[in-house]
Enzyme design. Structure first.
Site, PDB file in Angstrom:
ATOM      1  N   CYS A 159       4.132 -18.974   0.068  1.00  0.00           N
ATOM      2  CA  CYS A 159       5.427 -19.647  -0.051  1.00  0.00           C
ATOM      3  C   CYS A 159       6.238 -19.057  -1.199  1.00  0.00           C
ATOM      4  CB  CYS A 159       5.239 -21.147  -0.227  1.00  0.00           C
ATOM      5  SG  CYS A 159       4.259 -21.623  -1.689  1.00  0.00           S
ATOM      6  N   HIS A 186       5.516 -25.121  -9.782  1.00  0.00           N
ATOM      7  CA  HIS A 186       5.004 -25.474  -8.462  1.00  0.00           C
ATOM      8  C   HIS A 186       4.531 -26.921  -8.433  1.00  0.00           C
ATOM      9  CE1 HIS A 186       2.969 -25.120  -4.612  1.00  0.00           C
ATOM     10  NE2 HIS A 186       3.413 -23.882  -4.499  1.00  0.00           N
ATOM     11  N   THR A 218      -1.920 -16.963 -11.138  1.00  0.00           N
ATOM     12  CA  THR A 218      -1.113 -16.632  -9.963  1.00  0.00           C
ATOM     13  C   THR A 218      -1.214 -15.147  -9.657  1.00  0.00           C
ATOM     14  OG1 THR A 218       1.127 -16.596  -9.023  1.00  0.00           O
ATOM     15  CG2 THR A 218       0.964 -16.360 -11.400  1.00  0.00           C
TER      16      THR A 218
END
Length: 349
Positions: A159, A186, A218
């Site tokens: 996403c 997020h 990440t």
């Protein structure tokens, strides 16, 4: 008229359910059809969580638990509860495409298990362990021209990658990206506990998701470089989880090769959004994150947050519904890929 493309879903969690819900609300509902779902959870829970969703509301139609099926708007979807790919009769289902939405399978060897069990091809909802684990990684609207009929393993990236790659691609083509730093804010995810509890590897993620802002690891920088290889070595990223249920944002700081201004940068983004309706959007309204819940765009640029310093140093805020936008992109890729691999010789075409 061609028969609908037959889809199966493996893993009926947040993304799997959003894919089914997004299909019910999209223009693809007459050309794509979900014929099977594999999910270890019990059927009653699956039906209940399809009908009622704390984030996206009540399902816009009917949902019932049938005999070994989920009945959605009167149509039966066969349901299996297997933990291993080999335990589902994929070939018998004659699905054109399996959407792997569990996130549990990230290597080519793991994904091969579905192909060996009779799946024709897979679209996975994660980037995979690396570029070599899949035939290609697609961010719809950026590189979907790389899809080929003969491919069997395709990734829809993530996403966050779908949100930021269109923006970085735009900036690099017009202004030149010398370097960039991405901070993803997020919403919470289901690998975080509601109250402090053990996590398999990350001590920060042992802490309550709803009580703290939690920095997490990440792979976004590597994901961007896979899609935009010309930016290799120029991207750094970090991520923090914030205590909200849905909608995320990326704070993008970029060093540009050409001079610009707030007005010129916003005009560039606005023109790009006009060329890619449904994928990229811009807004000047004083929004909060909740306003983008259930928004199908890959990215929404908040023009009121654009900043430029010394003409080459810029900052943009990019919003995205990390569930709904990504689910819609999986449908876009499914439809595009289906157009390629279905031929007039296919009896279901």
């Amino acid at each position: 008229m061609s028969a609908p493309l037959r889809l199966a879903i493996n893993g009926y969690g947040r993304i799997g359910r959003c894919v089914l819900r997004a299909l019910a609300e999209s223009s693809y509902r007459d050309t794509l059809r979900v014929v099977a779902i594999n999910e270890p959870a019990d059927l009653e829970s699956m039906a209940y969580l399809t009908r009622f969703d704390s984030t996206h509301g009540v399902f816009p139609g009917t949902v019932e638990a049938g005999e070994g099926s989920l009945r959605v708007n009167g149509a039966d979807i066969r349901v299996f509860h297997a933990s291993r790919p080999a335990d589902v009769p994929w070939a018998e289902l004659q699905a054109d495409l399996l959407l792997e939405c569990s996130g549990r399978f990230a290597t080519r060897a793991q994904l091969q298990g579905f192909l060996d069990a009779g799946c024709a091809r897979l679209l996975i909802s994660n980037p995979g362990r690396g570029a070599s684990e899949v035939d290609c990684t697609i961010v719809y609207g950026i590189n979907d021209q790389l899809l080929q009929a003969g491919q069997t393993l395709v990734s829809a990236a993530s996403c966050t990658t779908n949100a930021i790659v269109p923006v970085l691609d735009l900036l690099d083509r017009h202004l030149g990206v010398q370097s960039a730093f991405l901070t993803t804010l997020h919403s919470v995810m289901n690998d975080q506990p509601m109250i402090d509890g053990y996590h398999h590897s990350d001590l920060r993620r042992t802490r309550s998701a709803m009580q703290s802002i939690v920095p997490v690891s990440t792979g976004l920088a590597l994901g961007v470089e896979r899609l935009l290889p010309q930016l290799a070595g120029r991207i750094q990223a970090k991520a923090v989880r914030v205590p909200i249920l849905n909608v995320s944002a990326i704070d993008l700081t970029v060093n540009l090769g050409k001079p610009t201004s707030v007005e010129a940068l916003n005009a560039l983004c606005t023109e790009a959004a006009a060329r890619q309706p449904g994928l990229l959007a811009c807004t000047r309204q004083p929004h909060a994150s909740i306003d983008f819940n259930h928004n199908p765009h890959s990215a929404i640029i908040d023009l009121g947050q654009t900043r430029v310093n010394n003409s080459h140093f810029a900052n943009l805020m990019v919003w995205f519904d990390n569930e709904w936008g990504f689910a819609n992109r999986m449908l876009d890729i499914s439809a595009r890929w289906g157009d390629l691999f279905r031929s007039p010789a296919d009896p279901r075409a």
